[in-house]
Design an enzyme around this catalytic site. Structure first.
Site, mmCIF file in Angstrom:
data_model
loop_
_atom_site.group_PDB
_atom_site.id
_atom_site.type_symbol
_atom_site.label_atom_id
_atom_site.label_comp_id
_atom_site.label_asym_id
_atom_site.label_seq_id
_atom_site.Cartn_x
_atom_site.Cartn_y
_atom_site.Cartn_z
ATOM 1 N N SER A 196 0.814 -1.219 0.000
ATOM 2 C CA SER A 196 0.000 0.000 0.000
ATOM 3 C C SER A 196 0.847 1.269 0.000
ATOM 4 C CB SER A 196 -0.940 -0.039 1.198
ATOM 5 O OG SER A 196 -1.875 0.988 1.088
ATOM 6 N N HIS A 197 0.722 2.054 1.042
ATOM 7 C CA HIS A 197 1.373 3.365 1.113
ATOM 8 C C HIS A 197 2.769 3.287 1.730
ATOM 9 C CE1 HIS A 197 -0.871 2.214 4.576
ATOM 10 N NE2 HIS A 197 -0.060 2.926 5.314
ATOM 11 N N ASP A 246 -2.461 6.420 -3.419
ATOM 12 C CA ASP A 246 -1.316 5.794 -2.759
ATOM 13 C C ASP A 246 -0.677 4.713 -3.626
ATOM 14 O OD1 ASP A 246 -3.334 3.904 -2.565
ATOM 15 O OD2 ASP A 246 -2.553 3.094 -0.683
ATOM 16 N N ASP A 256 -0.925 1.493 -4.067
ATOM 17 C CA ASP A 256 -1.728 0.513 -4.807
ATOM 18 C C ASP A 256 -3.060 1.072 -5.290
ATOM 19 O OD1 ASP A 256 -2.586 0.685 -2.173
ATOM 20 O OD2 ASP A 256 -3.410 -1.331 -2.189
ATOM 21 N N ASP A 313 -5.690 2.540 -3.769
ATOM 22 C CA ASP A 313 -6.986 2.460 -3.095
ATOM 23 C C ASP A 313 -7.280 3.660 -2.207
ATOM 24 O OD1 ASP A 313 -5.176 1.744 -1.176
ATOM 25 O OD2 ASP A 313 -6.117 -0.158 -0.641
ATOM 26 N N ARG A 314 -6.260 4.472 -1.909
ATOM 27 C CA ARG A 314 -6.514 5.643 -1.061
ATOM 28 C C ARG A 314 -6.679 6.909 -1.894
ATOM 29 N NH1 ARG A 314 -3.074 5.306 4.499
ATOM 30 N NH2 ARG A 314 -3.701 3.198 5.025
ATOM 31 N N LYS A 374 -11.435 -0.222 -1.162
ATOM 32 C CA LYS A 374 -11.555 1.216 -1.322
ATOM 33 C C LYS A 374 -10.948 1.591 -2.667
ATOM 34 C CE LYS A 374 -7.662 1.544 1.801
ATOM 35 N NZ LYS A 374 -7.523 1.197 3.201
#
Ligand code: G1P
Ligand code: ZN
Length: 543
Positions: free
Chosen positions: A113-114, A277, A279, A281-282, A376
């Protein structure tokens, strides 16, 4: 390329966190580390022979090597077909969509992710089930149990497939289908939002900036925002995914999306800014010199959903994670729709969506989404805002002020203390919890404690119980202080303190959130004794 059974010994540290297994790249490169975990997934999901697997990642360091290993293992474990994004790329929401659209048995997404990438950064792997959502806790626990006793894995070694070109090839009996990772997702977005009116908006003098942070959303944003919606070329910045994200920290918040923040707070700021982010999703939403908190963003999307074609019939219900502000609760009650408060992490929303109970959901941690997928979705939120701006003909700031005027404002902030020694983080949590008996009724200036608890959640769909989800101190006027330990960090412990108070008086809506929350911040510090216990005077990150 013969199929092999390789003997192995277990690692003890493969318990997946809130969103999969995340470790330093160096850990994932230890002998058999990745293989053990992937075999534990395959042994736990029991995919029938002939199943389809979706596979892709955010392009970070080790992505392609890992994909080749997993392809070899999928072939040896009896999958009929693996659908892989070209170049090994798939954003998390695009992977979720692909699993659903192609009727896959599940998907493996490679991302931390982030968290920072690169050779010395983090890597991660998560399994998503056939609904396209993160594996439920029962499954992640089963995977962990398998990983502790694993003694062999199956693999086709030294897989040579062309991942750079769209097309099909074979590994043993398994077909590898390399697809365009972007177009199906872009079509889905086009089916939900009014692209014609957004195109019209962007044709005029409305200027946008999207910061892909050298992570996975670059190709998606270029295709959707610049090619399909006609935003000026260059509206998408840092658009090439890099294995180390250009040395940055691909977390779309005011601290880490600094290039974008500089532009959006500078002279001649564009009208709309957003970032996503690692991947994809944010999301972070900004107007010219104006920041929208994710909690407020969710509330605005819920309140205005009917203006968007994909949601014009209204919402089944809404959900937010416990630490997320109560702004959306007020919208739900005004709309007369069901509202759910879940523990942190996206997986809890999936059940509610599968059961047709909610349409929109979100978290304070820059995550917003709907039942179009089971993750998300960063670009989805960006398009939702653009659609609202086009429909309402108002700026981001005007939309937000209108919202606060109607519903009141939930001032909100999260204070993170990162990379603490585990011991001192635990001490802070214990100190807070130890006060739970005597706090109710205690008066702190204008705040009186109503009740305290350690949040637990009974899933209304499958009845499963999740305990220990965060320490809540709730005041009589609805203000809250929440203490919670992060479940996604890879070094030390991260303590999160969430602060919230409500303000109905519109003349105070322009206040800075930190000022509005200053008393609560002091109360929280007093109760936890965080400064003495950690030696930290201030949080590492304030959002
Ligand atoms: C963080 C966020 C949480 C989110 C998760 C995955 O988890 O706080 O809302 O679901 O990342 O993106 P945490 O580190 O707090 O456990
Ligand atoms: Zn993410």
């Amino acid at each position: 390329m013969p199929e092999k059974i390789v003997e192995t010994t277990p690692y003890e540290d493969q318990r997946p966190g809130t969103s999969g297994l995340r470790k330093k790249v160096s850990v994932f490169r230890k002998k058999n580390y990745l293989e053990n975990f992937v075999q534990s997934i395959f042994d736990s999901i029991n995919a029938p022979r002939g199943s389809v697997l979706v596979l892709g990642g955010d392009g970070r360091f080790y992505n392609i090597e890992a994909i080749r290993i997993i392809l070899g293992m999928a072939a040896a474990n009896g999958f009929d077909r693996a659908i892989v994004g070209k170049g090994g790329i798939l954003s998390t929401p695009a992977a979720s969509h692909l699993i659903r659209k192609r009727g896959a048995y599940g998907g493996i997404i490679l991302s931390a992710s982030h968290n920072p990438g690169g050779e010395h950064g983090d890597f991660g792997i998560k399994y998503n089930s056939e609904n396209g959502g993160p594996a439920p806790e029962k499954l992640t626990e089963a995977i962990y149990e398998k990983s502790r006793s694993i003694s062999r894995y199956r693999i086709v070694e030294e897989v040579e497939v062309d991942l750079e070109n769209i097309g099909e090839s074979k590994i043993g009996e398994m077909t590898v289908e390399v697809i365009d990772p972007v177009s199906g997702y872009a079509d889905l977005m086009e089916s939900l939002f009014d692209f014609a009116s957004i195109r019209h908006l962007l044709k005029g003098d409305f200027r946008i900036r999207f910061d892909a942070m050298h992570a996975v959303t670059g190709p998606y944003a270029v295709e959707i925002l610049e090619k399909r919606l006609g935003a000026k070329q260059g509206s998408v910045m840092n658009s090439i995914p890099l294995p180390d994200f250009g040395g940055g920290h691909p977390d779309p918040n005011l601290t880490y999306a600094e290039d974008l923040v500089k532009i959006m707070y500078g002279e001649k700021a564009p009208d709309f800014g957003a970032a996503s982010d690692g991947d994809g999703d944010r999301n972070m939403i900004l107007g010219g010199r104006f920041f929208v908190t994710p909690s407020d963003s969710l509330a605005v999307l819920a309140a205005n959903a009917k203006l968007v074609p994909g949601y014009q019939d209204g919402l089944l219900g809404v959900a937010r994670s416990m630490p997320t502000s109560g702004a959306v609760d007020r919208v739900a009650s005004a709309l007369g729709i069901p509202f759910y408060e879940t523990p942190t992490g996206w997986k809890f929303f999936g059940n509610l969506m599968d059961a047709g109970r909610v349409t929109l959901c979100g978290e304070e941690s820059f995550g917003t989404g709907s039942n179009h997928v089971r993750e998300k979705d960063g670009l989805w939120a960006v398009l939702f805002w653009l659609n609202l701006i086009a429909a309402k003909r108002m700026s981001v700031e005007e939309i937000m002020h209108e919202h606060w005027k109607t519903f009141g404002r939930n001032f909100y902030s999260r204070h993170d203390y990162e990379d603490l020694p585990l011991e001192s983080a635990r001490k802070v949590m214990e100190a807070v919890e130890s006060r739970f008996r005597d706090l109710p009724g205690t008066v702190f200036g204008k705040y009186t404690v109503l009740h305290c608890d350690d949040f637990s959640y009974k899933d209304p769909v499958d009845g499963s119980l999740s305990r220990g989800q965060g320490l809540r101190i709730v005041f009589t006027d609805g203000s809250r202080i929440v203490h919670r330990l992060s479940g996604t960090g890879t070094s030390g412990a991260t303590l999160r303190v969430y602060l919230e108070c409500f303000e109905s008086n519109a003349s105070r809506h322009k206040l800075d959130a930190q000022d509005a929350l200053s008393e609560l911040i002091a109360i929280a510090k007093g109760i936890s004794g965080i400064e003495e216990k950690t030696g930290r005077k201030e949080p590492t990150v304030i959002t």
